[in-house]
Design a protein around this motif. Structure first.
Motif, mmCIF file in Angstrom:
data_model
loop_
_atom_site.group_PDB
_atom_site.id
_atom_site.type_symbol
_atom_site.label_atom_id
_atom_site.label_comp_id
_atom_site.label_asym_id
_atom_site.label_seq_id
_atom_site.Cartn_x
_atom_site.Cartn_y
_atom_site.Cartn_z
ATOM 1 N N ARG A 112 29.994 32.557 33.603
ATOM 2 C CA ARG A 112 31.219 33.024 34.269
ATOM 3 C C ARG A 112 30.868 33.532 35.664
ATOM 4 N NH1 ARG A 112 35.390 33.313 31.016
ATOM 5 N NH2 ARG A 112 36.542 34.721 32.398
ATOM 6 N N ILE A 113 31.882 33.580 36.533
ATOM 7 C CA ILE A 113 31.703 34.102 37.889
ATOM 8 C C ILE A 113 32.247 35.524 37.940
ATOM 9 C CG2 ILE A 113 32.363 33.830 40.304
ATOM 10 C CD1 ILE A 113 32.567 30.827 39.795
ATOM 11 N N HIS A 114 31.438 36.443 38.423
ATOM 12 C CA HIS A 114 31.817 37.857 38.471
ATOM 13 C C HIS A 114 31.982 38.294 39.922
ATOM 14 C CE1 HIS A 114 30.733 38.728 34.159
ATOM 15 N NE2 HIS A 114 30.037 37.617 34.367
ATOM 16 N N LEU A 115 33.019 39.075 40.194
ATOM 17 C CA LEU A 115 33.250 39.650 41.518
ATOM 18 C C LEU A 115 33.308 41.168 41.378
ATOM 19 C CD1 LEU A 115 34.710 36.716 41.570
ATOM 20 C CD2 LEU A 115 35.796 37.575 43.620
ATOM 21 N N ASP A 116 32.640 41.851 42.273
ATOM 22 C CA ASP A 116 32.653 43.317 42.280
ATOM 23 C C ASP A 116 32.872 43.763 43.718
ATOM 24 O OD1 ASP A 116 32.365 45.997 41.922
ATOM 25 O OD2 ASP A 116 30.288 45.938 41.229
ATOM 26 N N GLY A 117 34.077 44.257 44.030
ATOM 27 C CA GLY A 117 34.425 44.580 45.407
ATOM 28 C C GLY A 117 34.635 46.061 45.639
ATOM 29 N N ALA A 143 48.224 43.964 48.215
ATOM 30 C CA ALA A 143 49.603 43.518 48.390
ATOM 31 C C ALA A 143 49.784 42.078 47.922
ATOM 32 C CB ALA A 143 50.012 43.652 49.858
ATOM 33 N N ALA A 144 48.853 41.202 48.285
ATOM 34 C CA ALA A 144 48.974 39.789 47.913
ATOM 35 C C ALA A 144 48.833 39.596 46.401
ATOM 36 C CB ALA A 144 47.929 38.966 48.659
ATOM 37 N N VAL A 145 47.828 40.221 45.805
ATOM 38 C CA VAL A 145 47.594 40.056 44.365
ATOM 39 C C VAL A 145 48.735 40.648 43.560
ATOM 40 C CG1 VAL A 145 46.111 40.748 42.450
ATOM 41 C CG2 VAL A 145 45.089 39.898 44.567
ATOM 42 N N ASN A 146 49.150 41.878 43.900
ATOM 43 C CA ASN A 146 50.251 42.492 43.166
ATOM 44 C C ASN A 146 51.565 41.749 43.399
ATOM 45 O OD1 ASN A 146 48.648 44.422 42.022
ATOM 46 N ND2 ASN A 146 49.220 46.061 43.416
ATOM 47 N N GLY A 147 51.741 41.188 44.606
ATOM 48 C CA GLY A 147 52.947 40.406 44.867
ATOM 49 C C GLY A 147 53.002 39.167 43.998
ATOM 50 N N TYR A 148 51.864 38.501 43.824
ATOM 51 C CA TYR A 148 51.802 37.324 42.962
ATOM 52 C C TYR A 148 52.121 37.705 41.519
ATOM 53 C CZ TYR A 148 49.869 33.106 40.756
ATOM 54 O OH TYR A 148 49.697 31.966 40.013
ATOM 55 N N VAL A 149 51.539 38.814 41.056
ATOM 56 C CA VAL A 149 51.783 39.263 39.677
ATOM 57 C C VAL A 149 53.249 39.626 39.485
ATOM 58 C CG1 VAL A 149 51.236 41.059 37.979
ATOM 59 C CG2 VAL A 149 49.405 40.024 39.333
ATOM 60 N N HIS A 157 51.858 36.079 27.400
ATOM 61 C CA HIS A 157 51.492 37.442 27.001
ATOM 62 C C HIS A 157 50.160 37.877 27.599
ATOM 63 C CE1 HIS A 157 54.841 37.833 24.235
ATOM 64 N NE2 HIS A 157 54.517 36.686 23.665
ATOM 65 N N ARG A 158 49.731 37.226 28.686
ATOM 66 C CA ARG A 158 48.469 37.621 29.306
ATOM 67 C C ARG A 158 48.559 39.026 29.904
ATOM 68 N NH1 ARG A 158 47.401 33.115 33.542
ATOM 69 N NH2 ARG A 158 49.681 33.168 33.583
ATOM 70 N N SER A 159 47.421 39.687 29.971
ATOM 71 C CA SER A 159 47.379 41.040 30.520
ATOM 72 C C SER A 159 47.533 41.006 32.035
ATOM 73 C CB SER A 159 46.046 41.704 30.161
ATOM 74 O OG SER A 159 44.981 41.042 30.829
ATOM 75 N N VAL A 160 47.796 42.174 32.613
ATOM 76 C CA VAL A 160 47.894 42.283 34.072
ATOM 77 C C VAL A 160 46.565 41.895 34.715
ATOM 78 C CG1 VAL A 160 48.210 43.894 35.986
ATOM 79 C CG2 VAL A 160 49.717 44.015 33.995
ATOM 80 N N ALA A 161 45.452 42.291 34.095
ATOM 81 C CA ALA A 161 44.136 41.947 34.646
ATOM 82 C C ALA A 161 43.951 40.433 34.702
ATOM 83 C CB ALA A 161 43.033 42.582 33.805
ATOM 84 N N ALA A 162 44.399 39.724 33.659
ATOM 85 C CA ALA A 162 44.282 38.264 33.649
ATOM 86 C C ALA A 162 45.165 37.645 34.725
ATOM 87 C CB ALA A 162 44.662 37.722 32.267
ATOM 88 N N LEU A 163 46.346 38.186 34.918
ATOM 89 C CA LEU A 163 47.248 37.664 35.943
ATOM 90 C C LEU A 163 46.693 37.921 37.346
ATOM 91 C CD1 LEU A 163 50.706 38.748 34.460
ATOM 92 C CD2 LEU A 163 49.621 36.507 34.346
ATOM 93 N N ARG A 164 46.021 39.055 37.546
ATOM 94 C CA ARG A 164 45.407 39.330 38.847
ATOM 95 C C ARG A 164 44.292 38.344 39.144
ATOM 96 N NH1 ARG A 164 45.302 45.931 38.253
ATOM 97 N NH2 ARG A 164 47.340 46.333 39.209
ATOM 98 N N ALA A 165 43.522 37.979 38.114
ATOM 99 C CA ALA A 165 42.464 36.989 38.305
ATOM 100 C C ALA A 165 43.065 35.651 38.732
ATOM 101 C CB ALA A 165 41.656 36.828 37.015
ATOM 102 N N GLU A 166 44.149 35.243 38.076
ATOM 103 C CA GLU A 166 44.824 34.001 38.466
ATOM 104 C C GLU A 166 45.361 34.112 39.892
ATOM 105 O OE1 GLU A 166 49.053 31.956 37.506
ATOM 106 O OE2 GLU A 166 47.776 32.286 35.744
ATOM 107 N N ALA A 167 45.888 35.275 40.235
ATOM 108 C CA ALA A 167 46.455 35.479 41.573
ATOM 109 C C ALA A 167 45.396 35.259 42.643
ATOM 110 C CB ALA A 167 47.034 36.884 41.684
ATOM 111 N N LEU A 168 44.232 35.876 42.473
ATOM 112 C CA LEU A 168 43.177 35.754 43.487
ATOM 113 C C LEU A 168 42.728 34.305 43.627
ATOM 114 C CD1 LEU A 168 41.331 37.174 45.482
ATOM 115 C CD2 LEU A 168 39.723 37.584 43.611
#
Length: 448
Positions: A212-217, A229-235, A255-266
């Protein structure tokens, strides 16, 4: 020591009274559960205050000048923090903060041996009464110690009183939000130097592990705001699509979690940025809104804030950010916009939403950022002929909006303009006294 134990005995007695007749928590009614939770909270805060007082005494008896006679060394520990952490099951960091709280709120003696008030007397009273926890004051104490030399004793005392008063009834996370905003208010000149330090610390690590690919910002406020703003706007756009397309109990519902939706957004936003020919992904009108007083902007003093973030922004960074695309500089203190429309418009305008965000800071009830809220009429536009005015508007997330209407909460607006206050009045079955609860930005702003 008896006088010190009286508040603890009172809290234990209250807990015994509300638990009376029940052998275990499962036997309690909802009313009793709330009463027991409140009694346990009081007991936790008062016992924590006593523990801080004792921790300071342990530290005094373990001071380095005592050498081998130190209490901690006598008991087989390196220092007081280790002794307290081991005895209470806390971390050494928590133990050290308890010692500092105890020392800051303990009575003192002057050079001639006379007793003098505690360094922070307002906190001492709040801890003793159980309105403030030792953990919450540790966060406030760290701020007061950082700015004490810069702002002077008088303003420090006033800040202590305001912060202790504001922190009563807030969660630990909300106390941290309060302190973050208070630091910029107390020391606006320190925002720019801290900003450079935070900018130097920002980083983004990308690595592969376990297929898997991991990001830590880690980003400063100016660089992080567009990402949020962009990620939350997409969600938010996905949530709106969910609501319009499928019922929540549908087998095809997402029924995906918010964290999963943020990953898709990015991933989706980055794919679009690479030059794909598709239309830009829906971002629910996401923008970065930077708020600043006109006087601060023209004088170059003070600081600005970003919607959805508690971090302050210097005027220099504000001007630089406002020159970027997708950023709305909201300059306060002008009368050029008409913000009240009466019955002429059903939906709140962008200008009105900006004004509501200034007052509410996001969801006025739970504190979610403005990008995850909608502007709602307090008195309904259609049923109750409520006007589309600021005094009849409020920002709420979908969850709080439904919770308020489903459970018969009331909303009242006190005052007018950006310094007005939002109050939530619980129904009688939640609170027979119907005591108003402060909402919106005023919960965290010392200047509100």
């Amino acid at each position: 020591m008896t006088g010190h134990l009286d508040p603890l005995h009172e809290a234990l007695t209250r807990l015994d009274e509300v638990w009376s007749g029940a052998r275990e928590a499962g036997d309690l009614s909802r009313t009793q559960l709330m009463a027991v939770t409140e009694a346990l909270g009081l007991l936790h805060r008062r016992s924590g205050a006593m523990l801080a007082e004792v921790a300071a005494c342990v530290a005094h008896e373990s001071r380095t000048e005592l050498g081998a006679d130190s209490l901690a060394k006598e008991q087989g520990f390196r220092n007081a923090a280790q002794l307290i952490a081991t005895t209470t099951g806390a971390t050494t960091g928590d133990a050290s903060r308890l010692v500092k709280v105890g020392e800051a709120t303990a009575p003192r003696t002057n050079l001639v041996g006379d007793r003098v008030p505690a360094k922070y007397p307002a906190a001492q009273q709040a801890l003793a009464s159980g309105t403030l926890s030792a953990q919450a004051f540790a966060v406030i104490l760290a701020l007061l110690e950082r700015v004490r030399c810069k702002i002077g004793a008088a303003q420090t005392a006033e800040a202590e009183r305001l912060l202790v008063d504001k922190a009563a009834g807030l969660s630990h996370d909300d106390v941290r939000r309060l302190v973050t905003r208070a630091e910029a208010w107390l020391d606006p000149d320190g925002v720019a130097p801290r900003e450079q330090e935070q900018r130097d610390r920002q980083s983004l690590s990308i690595y592969e592990r376990d297929g898997r690919i991991h990001l830590d910002g880690d980003f400063d406020a100016a660089h992080g705001a567009p990402i949020v703003a962009a990620v939350n706007g997409y969600v938010s756009a996905l949530f709106a699509a969910r609501k319009d397309r499928l019922a929540p109990d549908s087998p095809d519902a997402d029924h995906r979690s918010v964290a999963a939706l943020r990953a898709e957004a990015l991933s989706t936003i980055c794919a679009h940025a690479l030059g794909c020919e598709n239309e830009a992904p829906a971002l629910a009108g996401a923008t970065v809104v930077v708020r600043v007083d006109l006087k601060d902007l023209t004088d170059g003093t003070g600081y600005a804030t970003i919607d959805g973030s508690d971090l302050p922004l210097s005027i220099a960074a504000t001007r630089q950010l406002a020159a970027s695309g997708g950023v709305i500089p909201c300059v306060l203190g002008t009368d050029r916009e008409v913000l009240d429309y009466g019955r002429r418009l059903r939906f709140f305008t962008t200008a009105q939403r900006l004004a509501l965000a200034e007052r509410d800071g996001g969801c006025a009830m739970c504190g979610l950022p403005p990008s995850m809220t909608r502007a709602h009429h307090i008195r309904w536009w259609k049923r109750d002929t409520g006007p589309t005015d600021l005094e009849n508007g409020i920002l709420l997330c979908e969850s709080c909006h439904h919770r308020i209407h489903d459970n018969d909460w009331e909303i009242r607006i006190e005052g007018k303009g950006r310094h007005s206050r939002v109050w939530f009045i619980p129904p009688p079955h939640v609170d027979p006294a119907r005591s108003p609860r402060l909402g919106g930005r005023a919960r965290f702003d010392l200047a509100a």
